[in-house]
Scaffold this motif. Structure first.
Motif, short mmCIF file in Angstrom:
data_model
loop_
_atom_site.label_atom_id
_atom_site.label_comp_id
_atom_site.label_asym_id
_atom_site.label_seq_id
_atom_site.Cartn_x
_atom_site.Cartn_y
_atom_site.Cartn_z
N LEU A 176 0.84 -1.20 0.00
CA LEU A 176 0.00 0.00 0.00
C LEU A 176 0.87 1.25 0.00
N GLU A 177 1.94 1.16 0.75
CA GLU A 177 2.83 2.32 0.82
C GLU A 177 3.41 2.64 -0.56
N ALA A 178 3.62 1.60 -1.35
CA ALA A 178 4.20 1.81 -2.68
C ALA A 178 3.15 2.20 -3.73
N SER A 179 1.90 2.13 -3.34
CA SER A 179 0.86 2.40 -4.34
C SER A 179 0.69 3.91 -4.54
N GLU A 180 0.07 4.25 -5.66
CA GLU A 180 -0.10 5.66 -6.01
C GLU A 180 -1.12 6.35 -5.09
N VAL A 181 -1.93 5.59 -4.41
CA VAL A 181 -2.99 6.20 -3.58
C VAL A 181 -2.61 6.25 -2.11
N TRP A 182 -1.34 5.98 -1.82
CA TRP A 182 -0.93 5.92 -0.40
C TRP A 182 -1.23 7.22 0.31
N ASP A 183 -1.00 8.31 -0.37
CA ASP A 183 -1.27 9.60 0.29
C ASP A 183 -2.75 9.72 0.65
N ASP A 184 -3.61 9.28 -0.27
CA ASP A 184 -5.05 9.31 0.03
C ASP A 184 -5.36 8.42 1.23
N LEU A 185 -4.72 7.29 1.24
CA LEU A 185 -4.99 6.35 2.35
C LEU A 185 -4.53 6.94 3.68
N VAL A 186 -3.38 7.59 3.67
CA VAL A 186 -2.87 8.19 4.91
C VAL A 186 -3.79 9.35 5.31
N GLY A 187 -4.17 10.12 4.32
CA GLY A 187 -5.00 11.27 4.61
C GLY A 187 -6.35 10.91 5.19
N ALA A 188 -6.82 9.74 4.90
CA ALA A 188 -8.14 9.33 5.38
C ALA A 188 -8.15 8.96 6.85
N ILE A 189 -6.96 8.71 7.39
CA ILE A 189 -6.89 8.32 8.80
C ILE A 189 -7.28 9.51 9.65
#
Lengths: 507, 811
Positions: free
Chosen positions: B745-758
């Protein structure tokens, strides 16, 4: 002669006015693996020298057969053929194999290639016809026995070493590999002056004159290898694309040679096992050295039991004997008759600590005397060594019915505190006669289910007076199973992996 | 030479004795027998299995029955290699009060035919050719009376109170067949079969002699004598005061009992040689038993099992069977030559250890997990310990109780599997210093033979690891014809396998009879119907999974019967033909396997017995030889099937398959991830040991040098799968903290979105979870573009056109 049918037998019976005397005839005797022990030896050899056998010892036949497959496909393609029956390709390959072997025999009848008997009639003929029913029969015979590609000659190693691979369309056709292409090109260059000959340029029926075959002999002779062919075999045998186990096995053999064993196969075999030889394998090769040592110990175990079996059969030639008599005779003649326990009997043999290869040689020497008087003591020493070196557990491929050494040792362990006579009783009844009966019967019934040959493999049975020889049974002299080392050394030498001055370096 | 013999007493008859030799084996080999019964005193199972059973198997005859004396059975217990007993044939020990079971009869029955072989030869090499023996081959077409007599004899064996055995049922069935054959045959009274259960043999001979006007000369040949008492008794019965006795120049067979010459006769004994017998001897020692009685109006000729002893010829002693030929024409008898008594034989000393090992004999039968049996010799009543005895030693099975009639029973859960795989089983009962041993018959084999028919022998060969390419081809054809055995329902015993159905035929009466209601169905035997078959099939699949040597020859090992160690081909034409047959059988096996595999894998589902198909494939890879490409393809398909419908009982083998499939993949990390996902789906504990890849050893043999499995396992346990990371992320999201160890997940392009959702609601609403095969974004019902679906399939995370971040979850 065909067996009589029931009608005939009923007719004969009806004619008799008296009871009949039983016929002494029984199925013909046969069989050379009386105890069924050899398969494990082959499996153990696979741990060190997989993919080779004891026959395929020269490089050139590999290249010739691989070239033949490619050449056949090229000829078909040149003719605009898109799909072709594999049999047509195979016919060409068969022809090339015969021409190659025939040409070599024409120059030297003792050359180490299979098929000398079959080709003998053609050594004096002026023509070899590759057509008609005779050729069809020859092909059939060769494919299963004397042909280079036959399963017992170069066939398996052609694939396992990577010279050829099956085309994945289940047709049975073969194609060359990337690794072998350069060598095949090199051979083709040597054959270039002759490639217009129909033998090399068309598929189908033809005949070849003796003088032509003679003319080709040198171009593809066993000793006229090109550097590329040598290098290719070096790579396939022990290089980057080789089976790692085999590569390690070859490295071990070369290391043993360079550390003093020299060119002597017997010494190389002994050294590869490690102690008590002076050779200490490099750390990276300790695993394969241990595997080789296991192989040699198993070789010894198999040979010792088969020799003891033959020795017992000799004792039964005059009259049946119960197990106790055989045991007593063995104890009397093997020394250590005063030993109170199996442990002391085995320890007194002074077999443990010796080299398995030395004890194999000792048994072979004992078999050279007419009365085999030294056989019991040699077998005793061999058993002592084998049981002392037995692994804790059998390998995954060692089936119980093949009597793995680990299993034998476990059985012996239970008898160690008992008198040696009890141990030997177990050896005779279970390891020898039990194994023999099981395999003789099993193979016979296998043949029967498959409507195969009728062969009486059973040489000894338990009858009223004890163990008795089966009719026409005799004790044959067992030999050590060839362990592929000679093949490896031969191929390595031809491949330039062994140089006369500095063994072990790439030539 | 005995002075009593006067040459003028000796009648020359050159016309007699030209009998020709006879091979009982030729008769056995000449037909396919549906029922075969042998009776014998001495017995060599090694001989029987190597010669007689081989001939019966070749003809696809059904499994034979041997009735043998306790001495014969006892001696065979030391033949460790004869392992077909109780499996390919039945051996029934017979105890005779006051004597021994001594008849040598072979009854061969086919659908519309029957043959008898009666003589002096035991079921040993000696009895079938190595000794000088005499035998009669009888057929109803000329000896119908003898078949009716044989039927009476078998019934007498079944019912005589002096005899103890458990073969009454089979003897009765055989008697019925023989009786039918005899009744339809020629019955002129010229050839009869006499037996000692119907009265003393001597007595019956004498009665026949009287019918022919009384005896004038008697000549006897026998290997064993009891001083002369038996011969004297016979002479007395026929009214003679002397007899001619054959002194065999090549000697007689040694035995434990009796002497080789009647040395203390109460009648005149005149040593002679029977000319034809000497001519036929071929240096063989005598074991034949012959009596010729020349009568006033013909001749009585007796041959069979009875020695010239009281035990053999009298009543109430041994059980004997002899053929009597009655000729009602004037006869001058055999040509005889004067001779001298045989010198006493050097007694065969009984080996000390051998004599110590002589013990009691029992018989036992295994049905399911129950053993029931009977000790046939003296044995203490009460508690006893049961042991399983084999080459490896012995193992305690159970405590049991021996009843006054010798019967005992106990349960053993482990014995059945050994019975399927090991072949012969020997049971030993011990009570104090007393012991008894005997073979265990395996009654479940009856069910297997009934269901599998002729294939049973081939399946048993697979179990016993003695299978050939022909066996493999036959087995594959069977699976092809009956694929239900590769399904869960068929495996449970309810399939329509080769149960011996007679296609198109059913019993109308049975159809019309009301079926029992399930609730009132009486409890059956402890072993449910079909259970034996299921266990058998389980054993078959286990055997198919066991690594074994390939059929393909290596170093000539497969041709070792015809070749020397050097492996150089010197195959004769027959062997070549055989090799060609092997090749053809292998090709047929491969072709049938393809058909079976494709058929089964075309419809994977919960009913597919994936482990069964796996076992079958492994066998073909290992033993028959699939090419590497096909092996890989099969393995991959099987792994998918295992994972698709995980069966906890297949966990071990399925996990091994997963690991092997990963081992042969070129890219290590993706392979490890895929293996981890599959293992998790199967339920393999990642914190435990690595799957045992040896369970897929048959596949491994065909796959080129896969690397070390330990390294792969380390990788499998260290990587994470996308599914695990998605799951970890969801947990973290719900807890409002960043997830740990989610490198994909960290390497995926959406990682920032995923982190931001926390921890931030608006951003969190952008995160949507999809089921595994979801094709629409939860915010709308439109199908996702194929590029997004592709991303989801391979990365399990993607951004939808609507802006949502989609994460796939596994069910």
């Amino acid at each position: 002669m065909a067996a009589p049918g029931l009608d005939v037998l009923i007719g004969q019976a009806a004619m008799r006015a008296e009871p009949a005397v039983t016929s002494a005839s029984l199925p013909r005797p046969g069989g050379v693996d009386p105890l069924g022990l050899r398969q494990i030896n082959f499996d153990l050899m696979d741990q060190v020298f997989p993919g080779v056998n004891n026959i395929a010892r020269h490089i050139r036949p590999f290249v010739v057969v691989a070239w033949a497959w490619r050449r056949a496909a090229q000829i078909a393609a040149r003719g605009g053929v898109v799909e072709i029956r594999v049999e047509e390709l195979r016919d060409f390959v068969d022809r090339i194999e015969v021409l190659f072997v025939w040409s070599q025999f024409l120059v030297d009848r003792t050359v180490a290639l299979p098929g000398s008997d079959v080709l003998a009639p053609y050594l004096t003929s002026q023509l070899f016809p590759f057509s008609g029913p005779v050729w069809a029969r020859q092909k059939e015979t060769r494919r299963l026995s004397t042909g280079l590609s036959a399963p017992i000659n170069y066939g398996p190693a052609l694939r396992s070493l990577g010279w050829l691979e099956e085309v994945p369309d289940a047709s049975g056709a073969m194609r060359v590999t990337q690794a072998s292409t350069a060598a095949i090109d090199a051979l083709e260059a040597r054959l270039a002056p002759f490639l217009d000959h129909p033998a090399f340029s068309i598929l189908g029926e033809m005949e070849v004159r003796r003088e032509d075959a003679l003319a080709w002999a040198d171009a593809w002779g066993l000793t006229t290898l090109t550097a590329v062919e040598r290098q290719t075999m070096a790579t396939l045998l022990a290089g980057s694309v080789a089976d790692p186990k085999r590569a390690a096995g070859v490295s071990l053999a070369l290391a043993a040679m360079s550390e003093g064993a020299g060119d002597d196969v017997t010494l190389v075999r002994r050294s590869m096992c490690g102690p008590p030889s002076d050779f200490q394998p490099p750390e990276a090769l300790e695993g394969v050295s241990a595997a080789w040592r296991r192989t040699q110990v198993r070789q010894l175990f198999r040979l010792a039991l088969e020799v003891l079996f033959a020795w017992a059969l000799r004792r039964l030639e005059d009259r049946p004997l119960p197990t106790g008599r055989l045991v007593a005779r063995m104890l009397d003649t093997s020394g250590g008759e005063d030993a109170e326990t199996t442990t002391t009997w085995l320890a007194g043999a002074a077999g443990a600590g010796q080299a398995a290869t030395d004890l194999i040689a000792e048994i072979e020497t004992a078999l050279t005397s007419s009365d085999w008087s030294d056989v019991p003591s040699a077998v005793r020493r061999a058993l002592a060594l084998c049981l002392s070196e037995a692994p804790q557990a059998p390998e995954g491929f060692e089936r119980l019915e093949r009597l793995p050494l680990a299993v034998a040792a476990r059985q012996a362990e239970g008898l160690r505190s008992r008198p040696p006579s009890e141990f030997l009783r177990h050896v005779f009844e279970v390891w020898l006669f039990g194994q023999h009966t099981f395999w003789s019967v099993g193979r016979g019934l296998s043949d029967a289910r498959a409507a195969g040959r009728t062969l009486l493999r059973l040489r000894v049975v338990l009858e009223e007076g004890g163990w008795a020889l089966a009719p026409n049974a005799r004790a044959s002299r067992p030999n050590p199973t060839p362990d592929r080392l000679a093949t490896i050394l031969s191929l390595a030498r031809e491949a330039g992996l062994i140089t006369h001055r500095v063994p072990g370096q790439l030539g | 030479m005995d002075a009593e013999v006067a040459l003028e007493d000796v009648h020359a008859d050159a016309g007699e004795g030209e009998l020709g030799e006879f091979s009982p084996l030729e008769v056995v080999r000449a037909g396919a027998w549906s029922r075969t019964v042998f009776t014998t005193y001495a017995l060599s199972l090694g001989f029987f299995e190597a010669v007689v059973l081989e001939a019966l198997t070749r003809q696809k005859s059904t499994s034979p029955l041997i009735l043998a004396d306790l001495d014969g059975v006892r001696s065979t217990l030391a033949e460790h290699g004869a392992r077909r007993v109780g499996r390919d044939y039945d051996l029934e020990p017979v105890q005779v009060a006051g004597g021994v079971f001594h008849p040598k009869v072979c009854a061969l029955e086919a659908l519309d035919d029957a043959h008898l072989i009666v003589g002096s030869g035991n079921l040993t090499f000696g009895g079938w050719g190595a000794n000088l023996e005499c035998m009669d081959h009888l057929h109803p077409s000329f000896a119908g009376d003898a078949f009716v007599d044989a039927a009476d004899f078998f019934r007498a064996i079944a019912t005589d109170p002096r005899l103890t055995h458990e073969a009454a049922g089979r003897l009765d069935a055989s008697a019925s067949g023989l009786e039918r054959a005899g009744a339809a045959g020629r019955r002129d009274g010229k050839i009869r079969l006499v037996n000692s259960l119907a009265g003393g043999v001597a007595n019956q001979i004498a009665a026949l002699a009287r019918e022919l006007g009384g005896a004038q000369r008697i000549t006897a040949a026998s290997p064993f004598w009891d001083g002369g008492a038996g011969l004297a008794g016979l002479c007395e019965e026929v009214g003679l005061d002397h007899a001619y006795v054959h002194a065999h120049p090549d000697g007689v067979v040694e035995g434990r009992f009796g002497a080789n010459w009647p040395r203390n006769p109460s009648i005149g004994v005149r040593p002679v040689t029977i000319v034809w017998l000497c001519e036929a001897a071929s240096k063989r020692r005598l074991h034949a038993k012959l009596f010729e009685i020349i009568c006033a109006r013909g001749r009585v000729l007796v041959s069979g099992s009875a020695n010239a002893t009281t035990a053999g010829l009298g009543s109430g002693r041994n059980v004997e069977a002899c053929v009597v030929r009655v000729s009602r024409e004037p006869h001058i008898g055999w040509a005889l030559q004067p001779s001298a008594p045989l010198p006493p034989a050097i007694a065969m000393p009984l080996d000390v250890e051998e004599s110590e090992s002589i013990q009691g004999v029992l018989r036992a039968e295994l049905a399911g997990d129950q053993v029931a049996g009977r000790v046939l010799t003296d044995f203490p009543v009460g508690g006893a310990t049961a042991w399983l005895v084999g080459g490896e030693g012995r193992r305690e099975l159970a405590e049991t109780v021996v009843a006054p009639d010798g019967r005992f029973a106990f349960g053993s859960e482990t014995l059945e599997m050994e019975a399927w795989t090991a072949g012969r089983l020997i049971l030993r009962l011990e009570c104090g210093d007393c012991s008894a041993e005997g073979f265990i018959a395996f009654s479940d084999l009856q069910e297997v033979r009934r269901r599998a028919g002729p294939l049973a022998a081939k399946l048993l060969a697979v179990l016993g690891r003695t299978d050939t390419p022909a066996d493999a081809a036959a087995m594959m054809a069977w699976f092809h014809e009956h694929p239900e055995h590769l399904t869960q329902s068929g495996r449970a015993g309810g399939g329509w396998g080769g149960e011996g159905r007679t296609d198109g035929v059913t019993n109308v009466v049975a159809l019309l009879a009301p079926a029992r209601n399930a609730s009132t169905y009486a409890p059956g035997p402890s072993v449910p119907v079909g259970a034996g078959w299921k266990r058998f099939m389980d054993a078959i699949f286990a055997a198919l999974s066991t690594p074994r040597a390939p059929f393909e020859p290596r170093d000539g090992s497969d041709f070792d019967d015809d070749m020397g160690d050097e492996g150089i081909a010197r195959l004769d034409a027959r062997a070549r033909a055989e090799a060609a047959r092997r090749s053809a059988a292998i090709a047929r096996t491969l072709s049938l396997f393809d058909a079976v595999f494709n058929k089964m894998m075309a419809r994977p589902g919960p009913d597919l017995h994936v482990a069964g198909v796996f076992a079958l494939t492994q066998y073909v890879c290992d033993r028959v030889g699939l090419d590497e490409g096909r092996t890989r393809a099969c393995l991959e398909a099987l792994v998918e099937a295992f994972v698709q419908d995980p069966d906890p009982s297949d966990l071990q083998v399925a996990s091994a398959a997963v690991m092997l499939a990963a081992l042969v993949e070129p890219a290590e990390v993706p392979a490890a991830r895929r293996a981890r996902r599959r293992l998790l789906a199967l339920g393999w504990p990642m914190s435990g040991l690595a799957p045992d890849i040896d369970l897929a050893a048959g596949f491994r043999r065909r796959l080129r040098s896969p690397p070390d499995a330990i390294g792969l396992w380390r990788k499998v346990t260290s990587v994470t799968t996308p599914q695990e990371e998605v799951k970890a992320y969801r947990t973290a999201l719900e807890a409002g903290r960043l997830p740990a160890n989610v490198p994909l997940l960290e390497a995926s392009e959406v990682w920032d979105d995923l982190v931001g959702a926390i921890g931030t609601d608006p951003a969190r609403r952008k995160i949507r979870f999809l089921p595994r095969n979801g094709r629409t974004c939860p915010c709308q019902s439109n199908l996702l573009p194929s590029s997004v679906l592709y991303e989801l399939k391979h990365s399990w995370v993607a951004k939808a056109p609507c802006g949502h971040v989609l994460l796939c979850e596994e069910a």
